[in-house]
Write a protein that holds these residues in place. Structure first.
Motif, short mmCIF file in Angstrom:
data_model
loop_
_atom_site.label_atom_id
_atom_site.label_comp_id
_atom_site.label_asym_id
_atom_site.label_seq_id
_atom_site.Cartn_x
_atom_site.Cartn_y
_atom_site.Cartn_z
N SER A 115 96.01 -44.91 -19.59
CA SER A 115 96.97 -45.10 -18.63
C SER A 115 96.98 -44.17 -17.69
CB SER A 115 98.59 -45.16 -19.57
OG SER A 115 98.77 -43.60 -20.11
N ASN A 167 95.58 -45.90 -31.54
CA ASN A 167 95.88 -46.73 -30.14
C ASN A 167 97.06 -46.30 -29.58
OD1 ASN A 167 94.34 -49.66 -30.05
ND2 ASN A 167 94.43 -48.99 -32.12
N THR A 226 95.66 -45.86 -25.52
CA THR A 226 96.43 -46.08 -24.43
C THR A 226 96.91 -45.20 -23.45
OG1 THR A 226 97.23 -48.04 -26.16
CG2 THR A 226 98.39 -47.87 -24.25
N PHE A 265 92.53 -51.45 -20.32
CA PHE A 265 93.72 -50.89 -20.79
C PHE A 265 94.33 -52.18 -21.53
CE2 PHE A 265 98.44 -50.89 -20.17
CZ PHE A 265 98.65 -49.77 -20.73
N LEU A 279 96.08 -52.09 -25.44
CA LEU A 279 97.42 -52.30 -25.70
C LEU A 279 97.49 -53.39 -26.51
CD1 LEU A 279 100.16 -51.61 -24.56
CD2 LEU A 279 100.11 -53.46 -22.82
#
Length: 325
Positions: free
Chosen positions: A142, A134, A138, A155, A159
């Motif tokens: 991003s 993750n 992530t 996102f 997250l």
């Protein structure tokens, strides 16, 4: 009598799609293994993470579809194109977060009273791998344009999954050290709280766009005053500020100009001010000369023949306000 701008976001959209596709591949690969381990370990925290990761994958697929649709040109009856599809995607992501939080919350409370045996080492190892996966996913998302509420929705899913794996890893460690299997449930409830917060935030932001409210960073009252204070302007009304999609504010207004001033020059001046001071590029202005009747005795614009009745507050030039008082 309007000013507008066209923009090519093709390069950014292609880049966004590459990052999203990469994150999707990483998530799906890990998801399959996590489901198998979660069943073997009888861990609700792992299975809840897997369920959440399924929605993560779905949210990325939805975001990719939305990006593809939003790139279609405005044609026929779709005069704004398909840009609002991105907001539909964001709202769908928010709703899935809330629904999943509701189901996991119910299961967690049930297991508080009847906790099953949970295999701590399997939970810990899988959760640590999940943290790494993750973190990578992530980071990938991003790198995409998070000013898009569509991408922000995906996102937030990823997250929250990262938070979930961290909580699950802690729970696995607690089970190994103390044998307290309810730690698995507590980790799930922490994740539920985080998912609820993220889901509510996405729904609130997307609903503002659907209701055509002014973007949070723009103050219509201040913008109306700034427009009315431009040289030659006597009044601004029918001022509307909204977002077609996230990060694309638009403005329309009816501007009355003093006799003797060039309407075209005033329109260009206001459009330039809105672009440089408020970062609003998509502007449509109806510009007319104010009637002598309006200037001399302060008759409302609905009596001047310009509008059948202004909607919303009216912004007057300071000189006009002083004259009327």
């Amino acid at each position: 009598m309007g000013a507008g701008h066209g923009h090519d976001h093709g390069v950014s959209a292609n880049s966004d799609k590459r990052w999203l596709a990469g994150a999707l591949a990483v998530i799906v690969t890990f998801l399959i293994g996590e489901v198998i381990v979660g069943i073997i370990a009888q861990s609700l925290a792992l299975l809840s993470d897997a369920a959440h990761m399924t929605t993560d994958a779905a949210s990325i697929v939805l975001a990719l579809v939305a990006i593809r649709l939003a790139a279609r040109p405005a044609t026929g009856r779709m005069t704004f194109g398909w840009k609002r599809v991105e907001i539909l995607s964001a709202q769908a992501n928010g709703l899935t977060l809330l629904l999943l939080a509701l189901w996991l919350g119910y299961e967690a409370i049930r297991r508080l009273f009847e906790p099953p045996d949970v295999h701590g080492p399997l939970v810990l190892i899988t959760a640590l791998v999940g943290v790494a996966v993750n973190v990578l996913a992530t980071w990938m998302i991003s790198r995409a344009d998070r000013t898009s509420l569509n991408i922000e929705g995906a996102f937030q899913h990823i997250l929250n999954d990262l938070y979930a794996f961290i909580a699950t890893a802690v729970a696995g460690l607690v089970i190994i050290l103390t044998g307290w299997v309810r730690a698995d449930v507590i980790a799930t409830l922490i994740v539920v709280a985080l998912m609820t917060k993220a889901g509510v935030g996405l729904i609130r932001k997307s609903s503002r766009i659907f209701l055509e409210a002014a973007p949070e960073h723009l103050d219509p009252e201040r913008i109306g005053r700034d427009m009315a204070d431009r040289d030659g302007v006597t009044e601004v009304h029918d001022l509307h500020i909204w977002e077609i999609t996230s990060g694309s504010p638009a403005l329309s207004a009816h501007v009355l100009v003093r006799t003797g001033h060039d309407c075209h020059a005033v329109r260009e001046d206001i459009a330039h001010m809105l672009d440089h001071e408020h970062h609003i590029e998509h502007v449509t202005l109806q510009v007319d000369h104010a009637s002598p009747k309006l200037l001399d005795i302060g008759v409302r614009d609905s009596d001047s023949g310009h509008c059948g009745g202004p909607h919303g507050p009216t912004h007057l030039a300071r000189a006009s306000v002083a004259h009327r008082h």
